[in-house]
Motif scaffolding. Structure first.
Motif, PDB file in Angstrom:
ATOM      1  N   LEU A  90      53.603  48.427  41.018  1.00 45.88           N
ATOM      2  CA  LEU A  90      52.341  48.505  40.264  1.00 45.88           C
ATOM      3  C   LEU A  90      52.225  47.384  39.243  1.00 45.88           C
ATOM      4  CD1 LEU A  90      51.925  52.359  39.743  1.00 45.88           C
ATOM      5  CD2 LEU A  90      50.649  50.868  41.288  1.00 45.88           C
ATOM      6  N   VAL A  91      53.322  47.066  38.570  1.00 50.69           N
ATOM      7  CA  VAL A  91      53.293  45.982  37.580  1.00 50.69           C
ATOM      8  C   VAL A  91      52.949  44.653  38.253  1.00 50.69           C
ATOM      9  CG1 VAL A  91      54.741  44.582  36.036  1.00 50.69           C
ATOM     10  CG2 VAL A  91      54.830  47.069  35.904  1.00 50.69           C
ATOM     11  N   LEU A  92      53.601  44.339  39.367  1.00 47.77           N
ATOM     12  CA  LEU A  92      53.331  43.074  40.067  1.00 47.77           C
ATOM     13  C   LEU A  92      51.907  43.041  40.628  1.00 47.77           C
ATOM     14  CD1 LEU A  92      56.720  42.414  41.889  1.00 47.77           C
ATOM     15  CD2 LEU A  92      55.763  41.167  39.943  1.00 47.77           C
ATOM     16  N   LEU A  93      51.448  44.172  41.122  1.00 45.05           N
ATOM     17  CA  LEU A  93      50.077  44.240  41.644  1.00 45.05           C
ATOM     18  C   LEU A  93      49.067  43.974  40.533  1.00 45.05           C
ATOM     19  CD1 LEU A  93      48.724  44.883  44.392  1.00 45.05           C
ATOM     20  CD2 LEU A  93      48.463  47.229  43.590  1.00 45.05           C
ATOM     21  N   ILE A  94      49.273  44.596  39.385  1.00 41.63           N
ATOM     22  CA  ILE A  94      48.376  44.389  38.236  1.00 41.63           C
ATOM     23  C   ILE A  94      48.425  42.936  37.772  1.00 41.63           C
ATOM     24  CG2 ILE A  94      48.055  44.968  35.782  1.00 41.63           C
ATOM     25  CD1 ILE A  94      48.939  47.879  36.608  1.00 41.63           C
ATOM     26  N   VAL A  95      49.621  42.359  37.711  1.00 39.61           N
ATOM     27  CA  VAL A  95      49.764  40.957  37.299  1.00 39.61           C
ATOM     28  C   VAL A  95      49.029  40.039  38.275  1.00 39.61           C
ATOM     29  CG1 VAL A  95      51.433  39.048  37.080  1.00 39.61           C
ATOM     30  CG2 VAL A  95      51.901  41.252  35.998  1.00 39.61           C
ATOM     31  N   ASN A  96      49.167  40.283  39.582  1.00 36.09           N
ATOM     32  CA  ASN A  96      48.487  39.450  40.579  1.00 36.09           C
ATOM     33  C   ASN A  96      46.974  39.503  40.405  1.00 36.09           C
ATOM     34  OD1 ASN A  96      50.925  38.737  41.657  1.00 36.09           O
ATOM     35  ND2 ASN A  96      50.783  40.031  43.457  1.00 36.09           N
ATOM     36  N   PHE A  97      46.431  40.697  40.238  1.00 36.40           N
ATOM     37  CA  PHE A  97      44.982  40.825  40.067  1.00 36.40           C
ATOM     38  C   PHE A  97      44.523  40.247  38.732  1.00 36.40           C
ATOM     39  CE2 PHE A  97      45.118  44.048  43.517  1.00 36.40           C
ATOM     40  CZ  PHE A  97      44.186  43.431  44.342  1.00 36.40           C
ATOM     41  N   PHE A  98      45.341  40.399  37.700  1.00 33.64           N
ATOM     42  CA  PHE A  98      44.996  39.841  36.394  1.00 33.64           C
ATOM     43  C   PHE A  98      44.961  38.316  36.461  1.00 33.64           C
ATOM     44  CE2 PHE A  98      46.244  38.281  32.148  1.00 33.64           C
ATOM     45  CZ  PHE A  98      45.133  38.719  31.446  1.00 33.64           C
ATOM     46  N   LEU A  99      45.950  37.706  37.132  1.00 30.77           N
ATOM     47  CA  LEU A  99      45.966  36.251  37.263  1.00 30.77           C
ATOM     48  C   LEU A  99      44.778  35.749  38.087  1.00 30.77           C
ATOM     49  CD1 LEU A  99      49.783  35.576  37.789  1.00 30.77           C
ATOM     50  CD2 LEU A  99      48.407  35.060  35.762  1.00 30.77           C
ATOM     51  N   LEU A 100      44.426  36.495  39.118  1.00 30.20           N
ATOM     52  CA  LEU A 100      43.247  36.131  39.913  1.00 30.20           C
ATOM     53  C   LEU A 100      41.990  36.223  39.051  1.00 30.20           C
ATOM     54  CD1 LEU A 100      42.230  35.320  42.725  1.00 30.20           C
ATOM     55  CD2 LEU A 100      41.928  37.742  43.214  1.00 30.20           C
ATOM     56  N   TYR A 101      41.911  37.270  38.237  1.00 28.78           N
ATOM     57  CA  TYR A 101      40.774  37.418  37.316  1.00 28.78           C
ATOM     58  C   TYR A 101      40.716  36.245  36.346  1.00 28.78           C
ATOM     59  CZ  TYR A 101      38.171  38.914  33.245  1.00 28.78           C
ATOM     60  OH  TYR A 101      37.318  38.949  32.179  1.00 28.78           O
ATOM     61  N   LEU A 102      41.886  35.836  35.820  1.00 34.00           N
ATOM     62  CA  LEU A 102      41.923  34.710  34.891  1.00 34.00           C
ATOM     63  C   LEU A 102      41.433  33.425  35.549  1.00 34.00           C
ATOM     64  CD1 LEU A 102      45.211  34.955  32.782  1.00 34.00           C
ATOM     65  CD2 LEU A 102      42.865  35.232  32.017  1.00 34.00           C
ATOM     66  N   GLU A 103      41.894  33.197  36.789  1.00 35.97           N
ATOM     67  CA  GLU A 103      41.439  31.997  37.504  1.00 35.97           C
ATOM     68  C   GLU A 103      39.929  32.019  37.695  1.00 35.97           C
ATOM     69  OE1 GLU A 103      45.227  30.536  40.184  1.00 35.97           O
ATOM     70  OE2 GLU A 103      43.576  31.542  41.169  1.00 35.97           O
ATOM     71  N   ARG A 104      39.423  33.157  38.104  1.00 33.58           N
ATOM     72  CA  ARG A 104      37.972  33.276  38.288  1.00 33.58           C
ATOM     73  C   ARG A 104      37.248  33.090  36.957  1.00 33.58           C
ATOM     74  NH1 ARG A 104      35.005  34.784  42.028  1.00 33.58           N
ATOM     75  NH2 ARG A 104      33.705  36.139  40.781  1.00 33.58           N
ATOM     76  N   ALA A 105      37.793  33.677  35.903  1.00 33.50           N
ATOM     77  CA  ALA A 105      37.172  33.558  34.582  1.00 33.50           C
ATOM     78  C   ALA A 105      37.142  32.102  34.132  1.00 33.50           C
ATOM     79  CB  ALA A 105      37.917  34.418  33.572  1.00 33.50           C
ATOM     80  N   LEU A 106      38.242  31.380  34.423  1.00 26.63           N
ATOM     81  CA  LEU A 106      38.314  29.978  34.009  1.00 26.63           C
ATOM     82  C   LEU A 106      37.321  29.104  34.764  1.00 26.63           C
ATOM     83  CD1 LEU A 106      42.148  29.355  33.696  1.00 26.63           C
ATOM     84  CD2 LEU A 106      40.474  29.215  31.865  1.00 26.63           C
ATOM     85  N   PHE A 107      37.197  29.334  36.077  1.00 28.26           N
ATOM     86  CA  PHE A 107      36.447  28.384  36.889  1.00 28.26           C
ATOM     87  C   PHE A 107      35.079  28.877  37.336  1.00 28.26           C
ATOM     88  CE2 PHE A 107      40.912  27.259  37.400  1.00 28.26           C
ATOM     89  CZ  PHE A 107      40.850  25.998  36.826  1.00 28.26           C
ATOM     90  N   VAL A 108      34.856  30.173  37.357  1.00 28.58           N
ATOM     91  CA  VAL A 108      33.528  30.671  37.723  1.00 28.58           C
ATOM     92  C   VAL A 108      32.736  30.972  36.467  1.00 28.58           C
ATOM     93  CG1 VAL A 108      32.262  32.521  38.867  1.00 28.58           C
ATOM     94  CG2 VAL A 108      34.288  31.578  39.930  1.00 28.58           C
ATOM     95  N   ASP A 109      33.315  31.753  35.575  1.00 27.71           N
ATOM     96  CA  ASP A 109      32.604  32.148  34.377  1.00 27.71           C
ATOM     97  C   ASP A 109      32.278  30.950  33.496  1.00 27.71           C
ATOM     98  OD1 ASP A 109      32.769  34.668  35.301  1.00 27.71           O
ATOM     99  OD2 ASP A 109      34.281  35.370  33.900  1.00 27.71           O
ATOM    100  N   MET A 110      33.186  29.947  33.465  1.00 29.55           N
ATOM    101  CA  MET A 110      32.902  28.769  32.666  1.00 29.55           C
ATOM    102  C   MET A 110      31.656  28.063  33.191  1.00 29.55           C
ATOM    103  SD  MET A 110      36.619  27.109  31.750  1.00 29.55           S
ATOM    104  CE  MET A 110      35.971  25.479  31.592  1.00 29.55           C
ATOM    105  N   THR A 111      31.544  27.970  34.507  1.00 26.47           N
ATOM    106  CA  THR A 111      30.372  27.340  35.109  1.00 26.47           C
ATOM    107  C   THR A 111      29.129  28.159  34.811  1.00 26.47           C
ATOM    108  OG1 THR A 111      31.804  26.551  36.867  1.00 26.47           O
ATOM    109  CG2 THR A 111      29.452  26.429  37.268  1.00 26.47           C
ATOM    110  N   GLU A 112      29.244  29.487  34.974  1.00 30.01           N
ATOM    111  CA  GLU A 112      28.105  30.356  34.687  1.00 30.01           C
ATOM    112  C   GLU A 112      27.707  30.264  33.221  1.00 30.01           C
ATOM    113  OE1 GLU A 112      29.221  34.235  36.012  1.00 30.01           O
ATOM    114  OE2 GLU A 112      29.049  33.710  38.130  1.00 30.01           O
TER     115      GLU A 112
END
Length: 196
Positions: free
Chosen positions: A126-148
């Protein structure tokens, strides 16, 4: 701990019965193949997403994040390869081998069998799964949300400029009307209308 272990075992037993498998076979499928595959897949989403972003528009920052995401996913690939190479027997034999390995790990750590199983297959998973999704969220936040956010900022700026233009136009019309009223009042004072 014991209660949680018994509940998990009961769920696996019911699922195995419904799927026409033995408890041992389903345990092997779930915890030796499925869980690591899920973790590997969610970890692979990071470099896949960044590869797409780099392909779309390569920047130094995106390339750095892509390389870091590859470095992050590498241990998952190595671990899954070692795990699946180690457990390459039949499902039942893999269960027996895993049981022996877990007993050895329980003795080595001093946690006991049940705590070791819960820690590995529920806690760490569960910890690794949460970390993976959190890192994916961070990447999206950095590159999608910044553009938006940039697009939203441009739209807001244009709205403010349009609003200021409207206010100026309204102010100009008000001044023009006041000027006309003042001229009319001055004309009326100079040439009063005679009553008949």
């Amino acid at each position: 701990m014991n209660l949680l272990f018994k509940i998990c075992s009961a769920i696996v037993w019911v699922m195995a019965h419904l799927l026409g498998m033995t408890y041992e076979e389903l345990n092997t499928v779930l915890f030796i193949y499925a869980e690591p595959a899920v973790l590997l897949f969610t970890a692979l989403l990071l470099p896949i997403y960044m590869a797409y972003k780099v392909w779309k528009k390569a920047t130094v920052w995106r390339i750095i994040v892509f390389v870091l995401s590859l470095a992050y996913v590498t241990p998952f690939i190595i671990a899954c390869r070692k795990l699946w190479t180690h457990y390459n027997l039949s499902l039942h034999d893999n269960f027996v081998l895993a049981y022996e390995d877990l007993n050895h790990a329980a003795e080595t750590t001093g946690l006991g069998y049940i705590k070791t199983v819960l820690l590995l297959f529920i806690g760490i998973f569960l910890v690794l799964l949460i970390v993976n999704f959190f890192l994916l969220y961070l990447e999206r936040a950095l590159f999608v949300d910044m553009t938006e956010k940039k697009i939203r900022a441009i739209v807001e700026k244009r709205k403010k400029v349009a609003q200021k233009e409207k206010e100026k136009e309204k102010s100009d019309k008000t001044e023009e009307k006041q000027h006309e009223d003042a001229n009319k009042t001055a004309e009326d004072a100079e040439f009063p209308t005679e009553k008949r």
